[in-house]
Design a protein around this motif. Structure first.
Motif, PDB file in Angstrom:
ATOM      1  N   ARG A   1      95.604  24.707 -16.612  1.00 24.35           N
ATOM      2  CA  ARG A   1      95.105  24.345 -15.284  1.00 24.35           C
ATOM      3  C   ARG A   1      93.933  25.267 -14.962  1.00 24.35           C
ATOM      4  NH1 ARG A   1      97.797  24.015  -9.386  1.00 24.35           N
ATOM      5  NH2 ARG A   1      97.778  26.257  -9.535  1.00 24.35           N
ATOM      6  N   SER A   2      92.839  24.659 -14.541  1.00 23.10           N
ATOM      7  CA  SER A   2      91.621  25.454 -14.322  1.00 23.10           C
ATOM      8  C   SER A   2      91.824  26.557 -13.298  1.00 23.10           C
ATOM      9  CB  SER A   2      90.492  24.561 -13.782  1.00 23.10           C
ATOM     10  OG  SER A   2      90.219  23.522 -14.661  1.00 23.10           O
TER      11      SER A   2
ATOM     12  N   THR B   1      90.674  23.365 -36.018  1.00 21.57           N
ATOM     13  CA  THR B   1      89.842  23.630 -34.848  1.00 21.57           C
ATOM     14  C   THR B   1      89.681  22.346 -34.050  1.00 21.57           C
ATOM     15  OG1 THR B   1      87.702  24.517 -34.119  1.00 21.57           O
ATOM     16  CG2 THR B   1      87.672  23.194 -36.131  1.00 21.57           C
TER      17      THR B   1
ATOM     18  N   ASP C   1      82.467  30.413 -33.833  1.00 18.52           N
ATOM     19  CA  ASP C   1      82.912  29.584 -32.716  1.00 18.52           C
ATOM     20  C   ASP C   1      83.932  30.440 -31.979  1.00 18.52           C
ATOM     21  OD1 ASP C   1      84.346  27.919 -31.024  1.00 18.52           O
ATOM     22  OD2 ASP C   1      84.120  26.159 -32.305  1.00 18.52           O
TER      23      ASP C   1
ATOM     24  N   HIS D   1      87.338  30.164 -27.707  1.00 17.17           N
ATOM     25  CA  HIS D   1      88.601  30.605 -27.102  1.00 17.17           C
ATOM     26  C   HIS D   1      88.626  32.109 -26.828  1.00 17.17           C
ATOM     27  CE1 HIS D   1      90.635  27.125 -29.581  1.00 17.17           C
ATOM     28  NE2 HIS D   1      89.745  26.690 -28.718  1.00 17.17           N
TER      29      HIS D   1
ATOM     30  N   THR E   1      89.012  24.156 -19.020  1.00 17.46           N
ATOM     31  CA  THR E   1      90.315  24.472 -19.612  1.00 17.46           C
ATOM     32  C   THR E   1      90.378  25.884 -20.196  1.00 17.46           C
ATOM     33  OG1 THR E   1      89.489  23.488 -21.654  1.00 17.46           O
ATOM     34  CG2 THR E   1      90.828  22.070 -20.245  1.00 17.46           C
TER      35      THR E   1
ATOM     36  N   GLY F   1      80.457  24.484 -19.405  1.00 11.30           N
ATOM     37  CA  GLY F   1      79.440  25.482 -19.684  1.00 11.30           C
ATOM     38  C   GLY F   1      79.709  26.184 -20.990  1.00 11.30           C
TER      39      GLY F   1
ATOM     40  N   ARG G   1     100.602  20.592 -25.981  1.00 10.41           N
ATOM     41  CA  ARG G   1      99.623  19.859 -26.802  1.00 10.41           C
ATOM     42  C   ARG G   1      99.733  20.290 -28.258  1.00 10.41           C
ATOM     43  NH1 ARG G   1      95.589  17.227 -23.527  1.00 10.41           N
ATOM     44  NH2 ARG G   1      94.533  16.739 -25.471  1.00 10.41           N
TER      45      ARG G   1
HETATM   46  N1  T4K Z   1      85.094  24.826 -30.216  1.00 15.66           N
HETATM   47  C1  T4K Z   1      86.400  24.932 -29.956  1.00 15.66           C
HETATM   48  C2  T4K Z   1      87.271  25.675 -30.895  1.00 15.66           C
HETATM   49  C3  T4K Z   1      86.942  24.339 -28.799  1.00 15.66           C
HETATM   50  O1  T4K Z   1      88.260  24.429 -28.545  1.00 15.66           O
HETATM   51  C4  T4K Z   1      86.074  23.664 -27.914  1.00 15.66           C
HETATM   52  C5  T4K Z   1      86.606  23.016 -26.720  1.00 15.66           C
HETATM   53  C6  T4K Z   1      84.702  23.605 -28.227  1.00 15.66           C
HETATM   54  C7  T4K Z   1      84.248  24.203 -29.395  1.00 15.66           C
HETATM   55  C8  T4K Z   1      83.701  22.895 -27.348  1.00 15.66           C
HETATM   56  O2  T4K Z   1      83.519  23.549 -26.104  1.00 15.66           O
HETATM   57  P1  T4K Z   1      83.098  22.683 -24.803  1.00 15.66           P
HETATM   58  O3  T4K Z   1      81.939  21.818 -25.172  1.00 15.66           O
HETATM   59  O4  T4K Z   1      84.304  21.879 -24.372  1.00 15.66           O
HETATM   60  O5  T4K Z   1      82.714  23.736 -23.798  1.00 15.66           O
HETATM   61  C9  T4K Z   1      90.030  20.331 -24.107  1.00 15.66           C
HETATM   62  C10 T4K Z   1      88.673  20.745 -23.604  1.00 15.66           C
HETATM   63  O6  T4K Z   1      87.945  19.654 -23.066  1.00 15.66           O
HETATM   64  C11 T4K Z   1      87.819  21.424 -24.634  1.00 15.66           C
HETATM   65  O7  T4K Z   1      86.852  22.168 -23.925  1.00 15.66           O
HETATM   66  C12 T4K Z   1      88.621  22.395 -25.485  1.00 15.66           C
HETATM   67  N2  T4K Z   1      87.860  22.946 -26.555  1.00 15.66           N
HETATM   68  C13 T4K Z   1      89.851  21.681 -26.058  1.00 15.66           C
HETATM   69  C14 T4K Z   1      90.695  22.625 -26.878  1.00 15.66           C
HETATM   70  O8  T4K Z   1      90.636  21.222 -24.989  1.00 15.66           O
HETATM   71  P2  T4K Z   1      91.146  17.967 -24.255  1.00 15.66           P
HETATM   72  O9  T4K Z   1      90.629  16.666 -24.691  1.00 15.66           O
HETATM   73  O10 T4K Z   1      92.454  18.431 -24.784  1.00 15.66           O
HETATM   74  O11 T4K Z   1      91.129  18.113 -22.656  1.00 15.66           O
HETATM   75  P3  T4K Z   1      91.985  17.389 -21.536  1.00 15.66           P
HETATM   76  O12 T4K Z   1      91.054  16.646 -20.670  1.00 15.66           O
HETATM   77  O13 T4K Z   1      93.111  16.638 -22.176  1.00 15.66           O
HETATM   78  O14 T4K Z   1      92.548  18.618 -20.704  1.00 15.66           O
HETATM   79  C15 T4K Z   1      93.638  19.402 -21.134  1.00 15.66           C
HETATM   80  C16 T4K Z   1      94.374  19.909 -19.909  1.00 15.66           C
HETATM   81  O15 T4K Z   1      93.544  20.774 -19.175  1.00 15.66           O
HETATM   82  C17 T4K Z   1      94.770  18.822 -18.917  1.00 15.66           C
HETATM   83  O16 T4K Z   1      96.011  18.315 -19.269  1.00 15.66           O
HETATM   84  C18 T4K Z   1      94.800  19.546 -17.601  1.00 15.66           C
HETATM   85  C19 T4K Z   1      93.803  20.689 -17.771  1.00 15.66           C
HETATM   86  N3  T4K Z   1      92.547  20.432 -17.075  1.00 15.66           N
HETATM   87  C20 T4K Z   1      91.626  19.599 -17.638  1.00 15.66           C
HETATM   88  C21 T4K Z   1      90.437  19.354 -17.019  1.00 15.66           C
HETATM   89  C22 T4K Z   1      89.422  18.442 -17.633  1.00 15.66           C
HETATM   90  C23 T4K Z   1      92.284  21.070 -15.871  1.00 15.66           C
HETATM   91  O17 T4K Z   1      93.116  21.831 -15.365  1.00 15.66           O
HETATM   92  N4  T4K Z   1      91.092  20.845 -15.252  1.00 15.66           N
HETATM   93  C24 T4K Z   1      90.148  20.021 -15.772  1.00 15.66           C
HETATM   94  O18 T4K Z   1      89.062  19.868 -15.185  1.00 15.66           O
HETATM   95  O19 T4K Z   1      90.000  19.027 -24.642  1.00 15.66           O
END
Ligand code: T4K
Length: 371
Positions: A9-10, A85, A157, A160, A185, A193, A312
């Motif tokens: 949660r953000s 990853t 990368d 995290h 997240t 960002g 997850r």
């Molecule tokens: N490299 C690595 C190793 C990464 O893990 C990531 C991103 C990147 C590069 C790329 O960075 P970015 O371009 O994203 O800055 C999520 C994230 O979107 C992603 O940023 C992250 N890794 C990845 C590990 O996780 P999803 O598809 O699992 O996200 P989502 O929408 O299912 O959200 C997960 C949970 O987060 C939700 O169940 C509730 C919470 N949440 C989500 C959002 C969107 C919030 O609390 N607020 C929010 O605004 O990818």
């Protein structure tokens, strides 16, 4: 309604604090393109992250993609990386016309197994892109030695790894460059960002051009750039969140320790490995559900989901098994990554997660294992 607990949660500042931070944008009307808040945040992050140089981006993915582009590798070059990853890491390599060569990972940290890198080097290898996955620090010393010996670039990368230091040094100061993600997240967010930390100042000039269409000045465009600038609302969120980051990490530590207390010595559950010399950020809480026992990862995942708890399977499947890379890789060469991806479950982890909820999550897991 049944309470839902999501994997994260953000973190957000008080609404009033954010409003105060964005108020002057209504005077300046300067909303993006390296505005004042963007520049303030760059300075503050440089200090907090203990890094020599930084460039901010609209998101972590574009930051990674553009830093690889900025290195100017030849088309068809090979990049040694990990398949364990998020999609972004592999996509950033491939979208630059480069070929990912997947290296297996270490059983303890789930990061690239540095002892297996050299055997993958060919005359086409140009870089290593390791991932500090879950905030676990890669074997940065061994990777640096390999890179030096073989004249390769190292781009971490570090999506995290915000706020982590290793042997007293900011993690972003290792390698030629490191990418941090500031997605909603993450431990620290600017809504969306990201940033690149880098060693060579000339790389900074190139990054600043690439994220702004390749523009040098009003009459000169020096390269095929993109648009990946951080805007002022993102930067304002970042300025606010940075004020509270230490408290947020401390709250995460409590959650993390509660998980450890609850799940210690539970047969079939393998807990995260402690790393020496690392100041951690408690970004994720990954456990392995050892399939030697009667329960498997998917059963635990479903049992939690039935009770409104959405863990997850980060990072299943391996990126090397994606259909788009099917002809480009061989998963048989990464047996440890494959096995871990089938066992891993990342449990809910965020600063405001209630300790009583951690107890409930752990009880569901323990009851399942005991059956
Ligand atoms: N490299 C690595 C190793 C990464 O893990 C990531 C991103 C990147 C590069 C790329 O960075 P970015 O371009 O994203 O800055 C999520 C994230 O979107 C992603 O940023 C992250 N890794 C990845 C590990 O996780 P999803 O598809 O699992 O996200 P989502 O929408 O299912 O959200 C997960 C949970 O987060 C939700 O169940 C509730 C919470 N949440 C989500 C959002 C969107 C919030 O609390 N607020 C929010 O605004 O990818």
């Amino acid at each position: 309604m049944k309470k839902k607990i999501l994997v994260t949660r953000s973190s957000m500042p008080d609404l009033e604090e954010y409003i105060e931070e964005i108020r002057d944008l209504w005077d300046s009307h300067w909303l993006t393109n390296m505005g004042e808040k963007h520049n303030v945040l760059e300075r503050e992050l440089k200090e907090y992250l203990q890094i020599p140089n930084i460039s901010l981006f609209s998101n972590g993915h574009m930051a990674l993609e553009l830093v690889i582009q900025a290195m100017g590798f030849p088309e068809g070059g090979e990049v040694i990386t990990t398949p364990f990853t998020f999609a972004s890491t592999t996509h950033a390599i491939v979208r630059n016309g480069l070929k990912p060569i997947f290296c297996d990972i270490s059983e303890d940290t789930y990061t690239i197994d540095a002892s297996k890198i050299e055997e993958l080097i060919t005359d086409k290898t140009c870089a290593i892109v390791p991932v500090h996955v879950y905030g676990n620090v890669c074997d940065v010393e061994k990777i640096e030695a390999i890179a030096l010996k073989n004249n390769l670039k190292v781009i971490y990368d570090a999506a995290h790894a915000f706020g982590i230091s290793y042997k007293g040094r900011g993690i972003g100061s290792y390698g030629d460059a490191s990418m941090f993600s500031f997605h909603a997240t993450k431990v620290y967010n600017t809504i969306e960002g990201g940033a690149i930390c880098f060693r060579d100042e000339r790389l900074g000039q190139r990054l600043n051009q690439l994220k702004n269409f390749g523009i040098e000045d009003e009459e000169h465009v020096l390269g095929v750039g993109a648009n990946a600038k951080m805007n002022e609302f993102q930067a304002a969120m970042g300025i606010c969140n940075l004020r509270h980051i230490e408290t947020e990490i401390l709250k995460r530590k409590k959650v993390y320790e509660r998980y450890l207390e609850n799940l210690n010595n539970v047969p079939g559950i393998i807990l995260p490995h402690h790393q020496c010399d690392v100041k951690p950020n408690y970004a994720y809480f990954p456990v392995l559900i050892d399939n030697k026992y009667d329960i498997n990862r998917d059963i635990v995942y479903n049992r939690l989901a039935e009770r409104g708890i959405h863990a997850r399977k980060y990072f299943y499947p391996l990126t090397s098994t994606y259909e788009c890379y099917a002809t480009n890789s061989s998963i048989t060469k990464t047996p440890i990554a494959l096995s871990i991806s089938k066992q891993v479950l990342t449990l809910p982890m965020y600063a405001d997660l209630q300790l009583e909820d951690v107890d409930i999550i752990c009880k569901i897991i323990k009851d399942g294992v005991a059956q």
